[in-house]
Design a protein around this motif. Structure first.
Motif, PDB file in Angstrom:
ATOM      1  N   VAL A  61       0.530  -1.352   0.051  1.00 29.24           N
ATOM      2  CA  VAL A  61      -0.025   0.068   0.165  1.00 29.24           C
ATOM      3  C   VAL A  61       0.745   1.273  -0.291  1.00 29.24           C
ATOM      4  O   VAL A  61       0.515   2.441  -0.536  1.00 29.24           O
ATOM      5  CB  VAL A  61      -0.698  -0.403   1.093  1.00 29.24           C
ATOM      6  CG1 VAL A  61      -1.618   1.552   1.548  1.00 29.24           C
ATOM      7  CG2 VAL A  61      -2.020  -0.876   1.344  1.00 29.24           C
ATOM      8  N   LEU A  62       2.103   1.035   0.804  1.00 23.88           N
ATOM      9  CA  LEU A  62       2.985   2.466   0.746  1.00 23.88           C
ATOM     10  C   LEU A  62       3.617   2.775  -0.807  1.00 23.88           C
ATOM     11  O   LEU A  62       3.421   3.527  -1.279  1.00 23.88           O
ATOM     12  CB  LEU A  62       4.156   2.381   1.683  1.00 23.88           C
ATOM     13  CG  LEU A  62       3.086   2.149   3.147  1.00 23.88           C
ATOM     14  CD1 LEU A  62       3.954   1.707   4.374  1.00 23.88           C
ATOM     15  CD2 LEU A  62       2.561   3.566   3.803  1.00 23.88           C
ATOM     16  N   GLY A  63       3.277   1.282  -1.536  1.00 23.56           N
ATOM     17  CA  GLY A  63       4.442   1.855  -2.247  1.00 23.56           C
ATOM     18  C   GLY A  63       3.499   2.136  -3.747  1.00 23.56           C
ATOM     19  O   GLY A  63       3.333   2.990  -4.473  1.00 23.56           O
ATOM     20  N   MET A  64       2.200   2.166  -3.383  1.00 27.38           N
ATOM     21  CA  MET A  64       1.031   2.372  -4.296  1.00 27.38           C
ATOM     22  C   MET A  64       0.719   3.919  -3.793  1.00 27.38           C
ATOM     23  O   MET A  64       0.884   4.660  -5.205  1.00 27.38           O
ATOM     24  CB  MET A  64      -0.113   1.672  -4.078  1.00 27.38           C
ATOM     25  CG  MET A  64       0.171   0.383  -4.409  1.00 27.38           C
ATOM     26  SD  MET A  64      -1.513  -0.414  -4.448  1.00 27.38           S
ATOM     27  CE  MET A  64      -2.021  -1.404  -2.800  1.00 27.38           C
ATOM     28  N   LEU A  65       0.983   4.470  -2.743  1.00 21.46           N
ATOM     29  CA  LEU A  65       1.132   5.099  -2.306  1.00 21.46           C
ATOM     30  C   LEU A  65       1.964   6.949  -2.942  1.00 21.46           C
ATOM     31  O   LEU A  65       2.232   7.291  -3.206  1.00 21.46           O
ATOM     32  CB  LEU A  65       1.102   5.455  -0.628  1.00 21.46           C
ATOM     33  CG  LEU A  65      -0.408   5.645   0.052  1.00 21.46           C
ATOM     34  CD1 LEU A  65      -0.596   5.461   1.882  1.00 21.46           C
ATOM     35  CD2 LEU A  65      -1.387   7.389  -0.404  1.00 21.46           C
ATOM     36  N   GLY A  66       3.516   5.964  -3.266  1.00 20.31           N
ATOM     37  CA  GLY A  66       4.705   6.763  -3.812  1.00 20.31           C
ATOM     38  C   GLY A  66       3.650   6.104  -5.212  1.00 20.31           C
ATOM     39  O   GLY A  66       5.065   7.515  -5.834  1.00 20.31           O
ATOM     40  N   ASP A  67       3.498   5.690  -6.042  1.00 20.71           N
ATOM     41  CA  ASP A  67       2.853   5.746  -7.600  1.00 20.71           C
ATOM     42  C   ASP A  67       1.578   7.122  -7.545  1.00 20.71           C
ATOM     43  O   ASP A  67       2.380   7.736  -8.294  1.00 20.71           O
ATOM     44  CB  ASP A  67       3.008   4.397  -7.780  1.00 20.71           C
ATOM     45  CG  ASP A  67       3.802   3.627  -7.329  1.00 20.71           C
ATOM     46  OD1 ASP A  67       5.103   3.669  -8.061  1.00 20.71           O
ATOM     47  OD2 ASP A  67       3.045   1.949  -7.329  1.00 20.71           O
ATOM     48  N   CYS A  68       0.583   7.058  -6.317  1.00 21.50           N
ATOM     49  CA  CYS A  68      -0.003   8.132  -6.263  1.00 21.50           C
ATOM     50  C   CYS A  68       1.255   9.820  -7.037  1.00 21.50           C
ATOM     51  O   CYS A  68       0.319  10.295  -7.295  1.00 21.50           O
ATOM     52  CB  CYS A  68      -0.371   7.853  -5.631  1.00 21.50           C
ATOM     53  SG  CYS A  68      -1.985   6.967  -5.651  1.00 21.50           S
ATOM     54  N   CYS A  69       1.832  10.033  -5.872  1.00 23.90           N
ATOM     55  CA  CYS A  69       2.326  11.116  -5.832  1.00 23.90           C
ATOM     56  C   CYS A  69       3.681  11.069  -6.522  1.00 23.90           C
ATOM     57  O   CYS A  69       4.163  12.105  -7.492  1.00 23.90           O
ATOM     58  CB  CYS A  69       3.521  10.802  -4.126  1.00 23.90           C
ATOM     59  SG  CYS A  69       2.174  10.815  -2.871  1.00 23.90           S
ATOM     60  N   ARG A  70       3.916  10.274  -7.210  1.00 25.07           N
ATOM     61  CA  ARG A  70       5.149  10.375  -8.195  1.00 25.07           C
ATOM     62  C   ARG A  70       4.224  11.071  -9.393  1.00 25.07           C
ATOM     63  O   ARG A  70       4.938  11.507 -10.432  1.00 25.07           O
ATOM     64  CB  ARG A  70       6.061   8.851  -8.377  1.00 25.07           C
ATOM     65  CG  ARG A  70       7.036   9.442  -9.607  1.00 25.07           C
ATOM     66  CD  ARG A  70       7.401   7.736  -9.493  1.00 25.07           C
ATOM     67  NE  ARG A  70       6.501   6.455 -10.689  1.00 25.07           N
ATOM     68  CZ  ARG A  70       7.761   5.178 -10.765  1.00 25.07           C
ATOM     69  NH1 ARG A  70       8.713   5.811 -10.571  1.00 25.07           N
ATOM     70  NH2 ARG A  70       6.776   5.030 -10.836  1.00 25.07           N
ATOM     71  N   ALA A  71       2.915  10.343  -9.453  1.00 24.28           N
ATOM     72  CA  ALA A  71       2.125  10.465 -10.893  1.00 24.28           C
ATOM     73  C   ALA A  71       1.455  12.149 -10.495  1.00 24.28           C
ATOM     74  O   ALA A  71       1.867  12.690 -11.754  1.00 24.28           O
ATOM     75  CB  ALA A  71       1.022   9.442 -10.916  1.00 24.28           C
ATOM     76  N   VAL A  72       2.044  12.190  -9.688  1.00 21.34           N
ATOM     77  CA  VAL A  72       1.189  14.073  -9.341  1.00 21.34           C
ATOM     78  C   VAL A  72       2.295  15.004  -9.484  1.00 21.34           C
ATOM     79  O   VAL A  72       2.486  16.406  -9.400  1.00 21.34           O
ATOM     80  CB  VAL A  72      -0.081  14.398  -8.746  1.00 21.34           C
ATOM     81  CG1 VAL A  72      -1.049  14.141  -8.692  1.00 21.34           C
ATOM     82  CG2 VAL A  72       0.800  13.939  -6.662  1.00 21.34           C
TER      83      VAL A  72
END
Length: 195
Positions: free
Chosen positions: A43-54
Protein backbone atom coordinates in the motif's frame (compact mmCIF):
# COMPACT_ATOMS: atom_id res chain seq x y z
CA UNK A 1 -6.10 0.61 -7.63
CA UNK A 2 -9.05 1.05 -9.98
CA UNK A 3 -9.08 4.78 -9.21
CA UNK A 4 -5.35 5.00 -9.94
CA UNK A 5 -5.72 3.12 -13.24
CA UNK A 6 -8.54 5.49 -14.17
CA UNK A 7 -6.12 8.37 -13.45
CA UNK A 8 -8.18 9.57 -10.52
CA UNK A 9 -5.00 9.88 -8.48
CA UNK A 10 -6.40 11.95 -5.61
CA UNK A 11 -9.19 9.45 -5.01
CA UNK A 12 -6.70 6.58 -5.13
CA UNK A 13 -4.37 8.40 -2.75
CA UNK A 14 -7.19 9.04 -0.29
CA UNK A 15 -8.38 5.43 -0.35
CA UNK A 16 -4.85 4.04 -0.05
CA UNK A 17 -4.20 6.41 2.87
CA UNK A 18 -7.23 5.00 4.69
CA UNK A 19 -6.06 1.48 3.92
CA UNK A 20 -2.57 2.26 5.29
CA UNK A 21 -4.09 3.69 8.49
CA UNK A 22 -6.21 0.56 8.91
CA UNK A 23 -3.23 -1.76 8.45
CA UNK A 24 -1.09 0.34 10.83
CA UNK A 25 -3.87 0.01 13.43
CA UNK A 26 -3.92 -3.75 13.02
CA UNK A 27 -0.11 -3.86 13.33
CA UNK A 28 -0.34 -1.94 16.61
CA UNK A 29 -2.87 -4.49 17.86
CA UNK A 30 -1.32 -7.79 16.71
CA UNK A 31 2.29 -6.85 15.90
CA UNK A 32 4.43 -7.09 12.76
CA UNK A 33 2.99 -10.17 11.10
CA UNK A 34 4.23 -11.15 7.65
CA UNK A 35 0.84 -10.59 6.06
CA UNK A 36 0.32 -7.14 7.59
CA UNK A 37 3.85 -5.92 6.82
CA UNK A 38 3.51 -7.20 3.27
CA UNK A 39 0.16 -5.47 2.85
CA UNK A 40 1.44 -2.22 4.32
CA UNK A 41 4.58 -2.34 2.17
CA UNK A 42 2.47 -2.77 -0.96
CA UNK A 43 0.00 0.00 0.00
CA UNK A 44 2.84 2.41 0.82
CA UNK A 45 4.42 1.61 -2.55
CA UNK A 46 1.13 2.42 -4.30
CA UNK A 47 0.90 5.69 -2.34
CA UNK A 48 4.40 6.45 -3.62
CA UNK A 49 3.20 5.78 -7.17
CA UNK A 50 0.31 8.21 -6.63
CA UNK A 51 2.65 10.94 -5.39
CA UNK A 52 5.02 10.34 -8.28
CA UNK A 53 2.12 10.58 -10.75
CA UNK A 54 1.27 14.09 -9.53
CA UNK A 55 4.90 15.22 -9.45
CA UNK A 56 5.41 15.09 -5.67
CA UNK A 57 8.78 13.31 -5.71
CA UNK A 58 9.58 14.09 -2.07
CA UNK A 59 6.44 12.41 -0.74
CA UNK A 60 6.90 9.55 -3.20
CA UNK A 61 10.40 8.85 -1.84
CA UNK A 62 9.04 8.95 1.72
CA UNK A 63 6.34 6.38 0.92
CA UNK A 64 8.74 4.13 -1.00
CA UNK A 65 11.24 4.29 1.89
CA UNK A 66 8.49 3.31 4.33
CA UNK A 67 7.55 0.46 2.00
CA UNK A 68 11.18 -0.70 2.00
CA UNK A 69 11.27 -0.48 5.80
CA UNK A 70 8.26 -2.77 6.23
CA UNK A 71 9.18 -5.19 3.46
CA UNK A 72 12.72 -5.52 4.82
CA UNK A 73 11.29 -7.00 8.01
CA UNK A 74 9.95 -10.00 6.10
CA UNK A 75 11.42 -13.27 4.91
CA UNK A 76 13.62 -12.95 1.85
CA UNK A 77 12.38 -16.40 0.80
CA UNK A 78 9.04 -14.98 -0.38
CA UNK A 79 9.33 -14.08 -4.08
CA UNK A 80 6.47 -11.57 -4.06
CA UNK A 81 7.96 -9.70 -1.12
CA UNK A 82 11.46 -9.60 -2.58
CA UNK A 83 10.07 -8.44 -5.92
CA UNK A 84 8.04 -5.64 -4.30
CA UNK A 85 11.04 -4.65 -2.15
CA UNK A 86 13.37 -4.48 -5.15
CA UNK A 87 10.82 -2.48 -7.15
CA UNK A 88 10.45 0.06 -4.32
CA UNK A 89 14.23 0.41 -4.11
CA UNK A 90 14.43 0.94 -7.88
CA UNK A 91 11.68 3.56 -7.76
CA UNK A 92 13.58 5.51 -5.11
CA UNK A 93 16.68 5.17 -7.27
CA UNK A 94 14.76 6.48 -10.29
CA UNK A 95 13.52 9.52 -8.37
CA UNK A 96 17.03 10.25 -7.06
CA UNK A 97 18.40 9.82 -10.59
CA UNK A 98 15.92 12.27 -12.09
CA UNK A 99 16.69 14.69 -9.27
CA UNK A 100 20.38 14.55 -10.22
CA UNK A 101 21.55 12.72 -7.08
CA UNK A 102 23.39 10.06 -9.06
CA UNK A 103 25.35 8.55 -6.15
CA UNK A 104 22.16 8.06 -4.13
CA UNK A 105 20.44 6.60 -7.20
CA UNK A 106 23.31 4.16 -7.70
CA UNK A 107 23.14 3.17 -4.03
CA UNK A 108 19.42 2.32 -4.25
CA UNK A 109 19.92 0.49 -7.55
CA UNK A 110 22.70 -1.56 -5.93
CA UNK A 111 20.46 -2.43 -3.00
CA UNK A 112 17.78 -3.59 -5.41
CA UNK A 113 20.34 -5.61 -7.38
CA UNK A 114 21.50 -7.29 -4.16
CA UNK A 115 17.92 -8.18 -3.19
CA UNK A 116 17.37 -9.65 -6.65
CA UNK A 117 20.65 -11.58 -6.62
CA UNK A 118 19.74 -13.07 -3.25
CA UNK A 119 16.33 -14.05 -4.65
CA UNK A 120 17.85 -15.74 -7.69
CA UNK A 121 20.11 -17.83 -5.43
CA UNK A 122 17.02 -19.09 -3.58
CA UNK A 123 14.86 -19.60 -6.67
CA UNK A 124 17.09 -20.64 -9.56
CA UNK A 125 14.20 -22.02 -11.60
CA UNK A 126 12.26 -18.73 -11.74
CA UNK A 127 13.16 -17.03 -15.05
CA UNK A 128 11.47 -13.73 -14.14
CA UNK A 129 14.07 -13.36 -11.37
CA UNK A 130 16.86 -13.63 -13.94
CA UNK A 131 15.22 -10.89 -15.99
CA UNK A 132 14.93 -8.74 -12.88
CA UNK A 133 18.65 -9.15 -12.15
CA UNK A 134 19.50 -8.09 -15.71
CA UNK A 135 17.29 -4.99 -15.41
CA UNK A 136 18.94 -4.09 -12.09
CA UNK A 137 22.38 -4.53 -13.63
CA UNK A 138 21.34 -2.14 -16.41
CA UNK A 139 20.16 0.46 -13.88
CA UNK A 140 23.43 0.27 -11.92
CA UNK A 141 25.39 0.42 -15.18
CA UNK A 142 23.50 3.51 -16.28
CA UNK A 143 24.22 5.19 -12.94
CA UNK A 144 27.89 4.16 -13.23
CA UNK A 145 28.04 5.69 -16.68
CA UNK A 146 26.37 8.88 -15.47
CA UNK A 147 29.03 9.40 -12.80
CA UNK A 148 31.79 8.79 -15.34
CA UNK A 149 32.67 5.18 -14.53
CA UNK A 150 32.42 3.80 -18.06
CA UNK A 151 34.46 0.65 -17.36
CA UNK A 152 32.15 -0.46 -14.54
CA UNK A 153 29.12 0.36 -16.69
CA UNK A 154 30.42 -1.69 -19.59
CA UNK A 155 31.19 -4.64 -17.28
CA UNK A 156 27.65 -4.59 -15.86
CA UNK A 157 26.07 -4.35 -19.32
CA UNK A 158 28.16 -7.35 -20.41
CA UNK A 159 27.18 -9.29 -17.29
CA UNK A 160 23.48 -8.60 -17.93
CA UNK A 161 23.82 -9.68 -21.57
CA UNK A 162 25.55 -12.90 -20.55
CA UNK A 163 22.78 -13.68 -18.04
CA UNK A 164 20.04 -13.11 -20.60
CA UNK A 165 21.78 -15.00 -23.38
CA UNK A 166 22.13 -18.04 -21.12
CA UNK A 167 18.48 -17.92 -20.02
CA UNK A 168 16.36 -20.64 -21.61
CA UNK A 169 12.62 -20.31 -21.45
CA UNK A 170 9.83 -22.79 -21.98
CA UNK A 171 7.37 -22.33 -24.87
CA UNK A 172 4.62 -21.32 -22.42
CA UNK A 173 6.81 -18.41 -21.24
CA UNK A 174 6.41 -16.45 -24.49
CA UNK A 175 5.70 -13.20 -22.62
CA UNK A 176 8.97 -13.51 -20.75
CA UNK A 177 10.77 -14.29 -24.00
CA UNK A 178 9.53 -11.02 -25.51
CA UNK A 179 10.71 -9.15 -22.42
CA UNK A 180 14.07 -10.98 -22.49
CA UNK A 181 14.64 -10.03 -26.13
CA UNK A 182 13.61 -6.42 -25.50
CA UNK A 183 15.97 -6.04 -22.53
CA UNK A 184 18.75 -7.80 -24.45
CA UNK A 185 18.36 -5.41 -27.39
CA UNK A 186 18.43 -2.42 -25.00
CA UNK A 187 21.61 -3.69 -23.33
CA UNK A 188 23.40 -4.29 -26.62
CA UNK A 189 22.39 -0.81 -27.81
CA UNK A 190 23.88 0.68 -24.64
CA UNK A 191 27.22 -0.89 -25.50
CA UNK A 192 27.23 0.14 -29.17
CA UNK A 193 26.05 3.72 -28.50
CA UNK A 194 29.05 4.46 -26.30
CA UNK A 195 31.84 2.81 -28.24
Amino acid sequence: MRAFRAQNVESAKSRLGLCAEDIRGRIETVGNTSDLCSQLGAVLGMLGDCCRAVGDAGSAVTYFEESVEFLSKLSAADLEITHTLSVSLNKIGDLKYYDGDLEAARSYYMRSLNVRRDAIERHLSVPSQTLDVAVSLAKVADADRSVGNEDAARDRFHEAIKILESLTLKPEEAGLEQRRLSVLEFLKNQLTENV
